[in-house]
Motif scaffolding. Structure first.
Motif, PDB file in Angstrom:
ATOM      1  N   ALA A 159     -38.738 -45.806  56.355  1.00 49.65           N
ATOM      2  CA  ALA A 159     -38.591 -46.610  55.140  1.00 49.65           C
ATOM      3  C   ALA A 159     -38.069 -45.781  53.974  1.00 49.65           C
ATOM      4  CB  ALA A 159     -39.929 -47.254  54.783  1.00 49.65           C
ATOM      5  N   LEU A 160     -38.591 -44.564  53.813  1.00 49.96           N
ATOM      6  CA  LEU A 160     -38.136 -43.711  52.717  1.00 49.96           C
ATOM      7  C   LEU A 160     -36.675 -43.312  52.872  1.00 49.96           C
ATOM      8  CD1 LEU A 160     -41.035 -41.232  51.845  1.00 49.96           C
ATOM      9  CD2 LEU A 160     -40.042 -43.007  50.391  1.00 49.96           C
ATOM     10  N   ALA A 161     -36.241 -43.110  54.113  1.00 44.07           N
ATOM     11  CA  ALA A 161     -34.848 -42.726  54.346  1.00 44.07           C
ATOM     12  C   ALA A 161     -33.876 -43.785  53.842  1.00 44.07           C
ATOM     13  CB  ALA A 161     -34.608 -42.465  55.837  1.00 44.07           C
ATOM     14  N   ASP A 162     -34.340 -45.029  53.762  1.00 46.20           N
ATOM     15  CA  ASP A 162     -33.473 -46.105  53.289  1.00 46.20           C
ATOM     16  C   ASP A 162     -33.170 -45.999  51.799  1.00 46.20           C
ATOM     17  OD1 ASP A 162     -33.096 -47.262  55.730  1.00 46.20           O
ATOM     18  OD2 ASP A 162     -34.644 -48.790  55.490  1.00 46.20           O
ATOM     19  N   VAL A 163     -33.934 -45.201  51.068  1.00 45.36           N
ATOM     20  CA  VAL A 163     -33.646 -45.044  49.637  1.00 45.36           C
ATOM     21  C   VAL A 163     -33.300 -43.613  49.250  1.00 45.36           C
ATOM     22  CG1 VAL A 163     -34.899 -47.072  48.802  1.00 45.36           C
ATOM     23  CG2 VAL A 163     -36.153 -44.936  49.171  1.00 45.36           C
ATOM     24  N   THR A 164     -33.732 -42.629  50.046  1.00 52.06           N
ATOM     25  CA  THR A 164     -33.421 -41.244  49.673  1.00 52.06           C
ATOM     26  C   THR A 164     -31.950 -40.919  49.936  1.00 52.06           C
ATOM     27  OG1 THR A 164     -34.256 -40.522  51.832  1.00 52.06           O
ATOM     28  CG2 THR A 164     -35.772 -40.411  49.963  1.00 52.06           C
ATOM     29  N   HIS A 165     -31.435 -41.272  51.100  1.00 49.24           N
ATOM     30  CA  HIS A 165     -30.006 -41.064  51.367  1.00 49.24           C
ATOM     31  C   HIS A 165     -29.144 -41.957  50.479  1.00 49.24           C
ATOM     32  CE1 HIS A 165     -30.947 -38.487  54.681  1.00 49.24           C
ATOM     33  NE2 HIS A 165     -31.484 -39.443  55.409  1.00 49.24           N
ATOM     34  N   LEU A 166     -29.702 -43.065  50.062  1.00 50.74           N
ATOM     35  CA  LEU A 166     -28.942 -44.020  49.249  1.00 50.74           C
ATOM     36  C   LEU A 166     -28.533 -43.410  47.910  1.00 50.74           C
ATOM     37  CD1 LEU A 166     -27.881 -46.918  49.336  1.00 50.74           C
ATOM     38  CD2 LEU A 166     -30.059 -47.695  48.380  1.00 50.74           C
ATOM     39  N   ARG A 167     -29.300 -42.434  47.425  1.00 50.84           N
ATOM     40  CA  ARG A 167     -28.936 -41.769  46.169  1.00 50.84           C
ATOM     41  C   ARG A 167     -27.587 -41.060  46.319  1.00 50.84           C
ATOM     42  NH1 ARG A 167     -34.931 -39.163  45.307  1.00 50.84           N
ATOM     43  NH2 ARG A 167     -34.364 -38.249  47.310  1.00 50.84           N
ATOM     44  N   VAL A 168     -27.440 -40.321  47.404  1.00 49.59           N
ATOM     45  CA  VAL A 168     -26.192 -39.578  47.641  1.00 49.59           C
ATOM     46  C   VAL A 168     -25.030 -40.550  47.825  1.00 49.59           C
ATOM     47  CG1 VAL A 168     -25.047 -37.908  49.146  1.00 49.59           C
ATOM     48  CG2 VAL A 168     -27.511 -37.716  48.718  1.00 49.59           C
ATOM     49  N   ILE A 169     -25.259 -41.606  48.575  1.00 50.98           N
ATOM     50  CA  ILE A 169     -24.207 -42.601  48.835  1.00 50.98           C
ATOM     51  C   ILE A 169     -23.774 -43.269  47.541  1.00 50.98           C
ATOM     52  CG2 ILE A 169     -23.752 -44.810  49.966  1.00 50.98           C
ATOM     53  CD1 ILE A 169     -25.701 -43.848  52.194  1.00 50.98           C
TER      54      ILE A 169
END
Length: 392
Positions: A159-169
């Motif tokens: 679940a966290l990966a869905d928002v942490t990588h989203l910052r870079v994207i």
């Protein structure tokens, strides 16, 4: 991995987020057994520096904890100073609208932004994580039951990966939109996602979801009334449409138009519980309403409208070539610019179309109209399609 379980902790995080330029957002929900999505988890992440750990300033919010009030989160979603970043935002935004009466604004959808920036049609989150964030996702928790507690560590990491990588994207795509001058293109697309109308399902329009196999007026009137009743029943009971009755049952009843409980009992496709009680009464009332509907109110299916259009097939083919050329030149997915129905409509003389307005007109629509007027011709050189100005 911080999980917020109290209103006080949520308010503190949202107060911190209010001072940031953006927050990345995702939700986990269930909808298999309900009409409206059941919100099970909210993921939020704030900007970090390169020196920070990826999970820094990222939290999970548990909306299923007794006593938690999501009001601070809804206040953050409506804060105009903080951009809300989602990937494939529609279902997430619908949840905020239904549950909190708020449309997150300003809004940035990385899926649409990626289509504008040359990543193809409906680029998946996993693809963007791999291509932009240079990371891989663990997908093992994708189809878990998010309503079950306690959540496992694997679920939390997923679940966290869905928002942490989203910052870079987000930062990459936002910079790319500024570089190529297409930020206003995305802003136009966000207007649709930011409109409450996008998330309102009106029972009287529910028939438009049904793929019909017949187009007689009485048949379509029955489809409309049966679909309207089903939508009202599903909404009022918060159950999936298929739990009332399925699309194929609508088509069957629109053909047979039962006028009694006995006739309903002969249906091959109705669920057993739909042959009696409130649902059965509603079906019979819908059929009666359809029988009484005056011909001028009979609905015309979209494919029926298309059949009535005088489409110039040669012109439609030229428009397809032009669309493909413009898509390849710009790196913008064809699907985002126009679809086959749009091209047929243009070739039939229709002009009130989204593909002829805004950024789509800049990229394709204006030249499409010039092609229709004989002011533009197409030529091929190798694999490239070029346009030629014609004298008028």
């Amino acid at each position: 991995m911080q999980t917020i379980t109290t209103t006080e902790a949520l308010a503190a995080f949202c107060a911190e987020a209010a001072g940031e330029p953006y927050v990345t957002v995702d939700t986990e929900f269930l909808r298999e057994r309900t009409y409206y999505s059941k919100l099970c988890l909210v993921q939020l992440a704030l900007p970090v520096t390169p020196a920070d750990n990826a999970n820094d300033r990222a939290v999970l919010v548990d909306p299923l904890v007794d006593g938690i009030d999501l009001a601070p989160l809804f206040d953050l979603m409506r804060n105009p100073a903080v951009t809300k970043v989602f990937h494939a935002a529609r279902q997430d935004v619908e949840i905020f609208w239904i549950d909190g009466g708020v449309i997150p604004q300003p809004l940035f959808d990385t899926q649409i932004a990626s289509m504008v920036c040359g990543f193809g049609e409906q680029a998946g989150y996993e693809t963007l994580v791999r291509k932009i964030a240079r990371a891989n996702l663990d997908k093992t928790s994708r189809f878990t039951d998010w309503s079950h507690r306690p959540l496992t560590d694997a679920q939390k990491r997923y679940a966290l990966a869905d928002v942490t990588h989203l910052r870079v994207i987000y930062e990459h795509l936002a910079a790319e939109l500024e570089r190529n001058g297409r930020a206003h293109w995305l802003a136009e697309e966000m207007e649709v996602l930011s409109s409450p109308e996008t998330y309102i399902t009106r029972p009287e329009d529910a028939w438009q979801r049904i793929k019909t196999r017949g187009q007689s007026g009485k048949f379509m009137a029955a489809v409309k009334e049966l679909a309207r009743f089903r939508e009202e029943m599903a909404q009022s009971r918060n159950i999936p449409r298929s739990r009332v009755f399925k699309d194929d049952a609508i088509l069957e009843m629109a053909s047979t138009r039962p006028d009694s409980h006995e006739a309903l009992g002969r249906s091959r496709l109705l669920l057993r519980e739909a042959r009696r009680g409130e649902i059965a009464d509603g079906i019979l009332a819908a059929v009666r309403a359809a029988q009484a509907m005056p011909p001028e109110d009979w609905p015309v299916p979209l494919n029926g409208q298309n059949a009535q259009m005088q489409v110039n097939p040669a012109l439609a083919d030229l428009l397809r070539v032009l669309l493909k050329a413009r898509s390849e030149e710009s790196g913008v997915a064809q699907k985002l610019i126009a679809n086959a129905a749009d091209l047929d409509a243009i070739a039939a003389g229709q002009r009130d179309l989204s593909t002829l307005r805004g950024w789509r007109a800049e990229l394709f629509g204006n030249d499409a109209l010039r092609l229709c007027r004989g002011e533009l011709a197409l030529t091929a050189k190798g694999a490239q399609v070029r346009t030629i100005e014609l004298p008028v």
